[in-house]
Design a protein around this motif. Structure first.
Motif, short mmCIF file in Angstrom:
data_model
loop_
_atom_site.label_atom_id
_atom_site.label_comp_id
_atom_site.label_asym_id
_atom_site.label_seq_id
_atom_site.Cartn_x
_atom_site.Cartn_y
_atom_site.Cartn_z
N ASP A 91 0.84 -1.21 0.00
CA ASP A 91 0.00 0.00 0.00
C ASP A 91 0.88 1.26 0.00
O ASP A 91 0.58 2.24 -0.67
CB ASP A 91 -0.90 -0.03 1.24
CG ASP A 91 -2.03 0.97 1.16
OD1 ASP A 91 -2.50 1.25 0.04
OD2 ASP A 91 -2.45 1.47 2.22
N GLU A 92 1.98 1.19 0.73
CA GLU A 92 2.89 2.35 0.81
C GLU A 92 3.68 2.56 -0.49
O GLU A 92 4.28 3.62 -0.68
CB GLU A 92 3.88 2.19 1.99
CG GLU A 92 3.22 2.30 3.35
CD GLU A 92 2.44 3.62 3.54
OE1 GLU A 92 2.94 4.66 3.08
OE2 GLU A 92 1.35 3.59 4.13
N LEU A 93 3.68 1.56 -1.38
CA LEU A 93 4.42 1.69 -2.64
C LEU A 93 3.60 2.41 -3.72
O LEU A 93 4.06 2.61 -4.84
CB LEU A 93 4.87 0.31 -3.16
CG LEU A 93 5.84 -0.45 -2.24
CD1 LEU A 93 6.13 -1.83 -2.82
CD2 LEU A 93 7.13 0.31 -2.05
N GLY A 94 2.37 2.75 -3.38
CA GLY A 94 1.57 3.57 -4.30
C GLY A 94 0.81 2.79 -5.36
O GLY A 94 0.46 3.33 -6.41
N VAL A 95 0.53 1.50 -5.10
CA VAL A 95 -0.24 0.72 -6.07
C VAL A 95 -1.70 1.16 -6.05
O VAL A 95 -2.15 1.80 -5.10
CB VAL A 95 -0.11 -0.80 -5.79
CG1 VAL A 95 1.34 -1.20 -5.71
CG2 VAL A 95 -0.84 -1.19 -4.49
N ASP A 96 -2.43 0.81 -7.11
CA ASP A 96 -3.82 1.27 -7.21
C ASP A 96 -4.81 0.31 -6.55
O ASP A 96 -5.82 0.74 -6.00
CB ASP A 96 -4.18 1.46 -8.69
CG ASP A 96 -3.29 2.51 -9.32
OD1 ASP A 96 -3.52 3.70 -9.07
OD2 ASP A 96 -2.32 2.14 -10.03
N TYR A 97 -4.55 -0.99 -6.70
CA TYR A 97 -5.44 -2.01 -6.11
C TYR A 97 -4.60 -3.05 -5.37
O TYR A 97 -3.51 -3.40 -5.84
CB TYR A 97 -6.21 -2.78 -7.18
CG TYR A 97 -7.18 -2.00 -8.01
CD1 TYR A 97 -8.54 -1.94 -7.67
CD2 TYR A 97 -6.77 -1.35 -9.17
CE1 TYR A 97 -9.45 -1.25 -8.46
CE2 TYR A 97 -7.68 -0.65 -9.97
CZ TYR A 97 -9.00 -0.61 -9.60
OH TYR A 97 -9.90 0.08 -10.39
N ILE A 98 -5.15 -3.58 -4.29
CA ILE A 98 -4.56 -4.75 -3.63
C ILE A 98 -5.66 -5.81 -3.61
O ILE A 98 -6.77 -5.57 -3.10
CB ILE A 98 -4.08 -4.42 -2.21
CG1 ILE A 98 -3.00 -3.32 -2.28
CG2 ILE A 98 -3.55 -5.67 -1.51
CD1 ILE A 98 -2.48 -2.83 -0.95
N CYS A 99 -5.32 -6.98 -4.19
CA CYS A 99 -6.35 -8.01 -4.43
C CYS A 99 -6.04 -9.29 -3.67
O CYS A 99 -4.96 -9.87 -3.86
CB CYS A 99 -6.39 -8.30 -5.93
SG CYS A 99 -7.60 -9.55 -6.37
N VAL A 100 -6.97 -9.74 -2.83
CA VAL A 100 -6.82 -11.07 -2.24
C VAL A 100 -7.35 -12.08 -3.24
O VAL A 100 -8.32 -11.81 -3.95
CB VAL A 100 -7.54 -11.19 -0.87
CG1 VAL A 100 -6.84 -10.34 0.17
CG2 VAL A 100 -9.01 -10.82 -0.97
N HIS A 101 -6.71 -13.23 -3.31
CA HIS A 101 -7.01 -14.15 -4.41
C HIS A 101 -6.74 -15.60 -4.01
O HIS A 101 -5.62 -15.94 -3.66
CB HIS A 101 -6.12 -13.76 -5.61
CG HIS A 101 -6.32 -14.60 -6.82
ND1 HIS A 101 -5.48 -14.56 -7.89
CD2 HIS A 101 -7.28 -15.51 -7.15
CE1 HIS A 101 -5.88 -15.41 -8.82
NE2 HIS A 101 -6.98 -16.00 -8.39
N THR A 102 -7.78 -16.41 -4.06
CA THR A 102 -7.60 -17.85 -3.92
C THR A 102 -7.56 -18.43 -5.32
O THR A 102 -8.55 -18.38 -6.05
CB THR A 102 -8.77 -18.47 -3.13
OG1 THR A 102 -8.85 -17.83 -1.86
CG2 THR A 102 -8.55 -19.96 -2.92
#
Ligand SMILES: O=C(CO)[C@H](O)[C@H](O)COP(=O)(O)O
Length: 213
Positions: A124-135
């Motif tokens: 999150d601190e690296l400036g990405v747009d989305y963080i997705c949890v994924h199975t």
């Protein structure tokens, strides 16, 4: 909240057929990793040309050379590119930097990340747009899902949008929505159905209601 259709088990012509059936009910169309492996970035290009109003996500699951891969996918028409959360920060930083140049968003896929809260904070601190949890498919087959992981990252992510993927079906969508992700990603839950348009329409309705618990 937005709905993304993931296309994994199709060729380009089949992808166009599916998207033409459901396009009014989705926000983003994902060219899945198997499609990119089989067809290359040509699949991204052809789908973007055929459906210019849809955002196309290239599910490259980048693990190295973040800047270069984002540049090539952007040139093909991708509006979003996936990078693996399990990779090093340098790759993610390179992807973010190139994404900013190209106007392309970066979605970090947290598949197989062990300490998901800690890594979500870092990414999150690296400036990405989305963080997705994924199975992924292999763990879906073992009966796992990402609902608890979504709740975990929602507690720590301050800047990025959150997303969830992996085996989501019309029946399980209300539970997913109750955790309030910004983006819901559905593959087989739409593409595996006889009446894809009707299922996509019902999913869109639930996703746009948002506040449903
Ligand atoms: O990235 C993927 C697999 O690695 C899929 O696109 C994602 O899991 C969504 O598909 P499904 O809803 O069928 O699980």
């Amino acid at each position: 909240m937005e709905l993304q259709l993931a296309l994994d088990l199709v060729n380009i012509e089949e992808a166009k057929q599916v998207v033409s059936e459901v396009q009014e009910h989705i926000d983003i169309v994902e060219i899945g990793t198997p499609v990119v492996i089989n067809e290359g970035l040509r699949a991204v290009k052809e789908i973007k040309e055929a459906f210019p109003s849809l955002t196309v996500l290239a599910d490259l699951k980048v693990m190295d050379a973040g800047g270069y891969e984002v540049m090539k996918a952007s040139e093909a028409g991708a509006g979003i590119v996936t990078i693996l959360g399990a990779t090093d920060d340098a790759t993610i930083k390179g992807a973010v930097e190139e994404g900013k140049k190209q106007g392309t968003k970066i979605l970090v896929d947290m598949i197989n990340v062990k300490d998901i809260e800690q890594r979500a904070k870092e990414v999150d601190e690296l400036g990405v747009d989305y963080i997705c949890v994924h199975t992924g498919y292999d763990l879906q087959a073992a009966g796992e899902n990402s609902f608890e992981q979504l709740r975990k990252i929602k507690r720590v992510v301050k800047h990025a949008k959150t997303a969830v993927a992996g085996g989501i079906k019309l029946e399980t969508l209300p539970e997913v929505i109750s955790a309030q992700p910004d983006l819901v990603i559905v593959g087989g839950g739409i593409t595996g159905q006889e009446d894809k348009k009707s299922v996509a329409a019902q999913m869109q309705k639930l996703v746009k209601q948002k506040a449903l618990v």
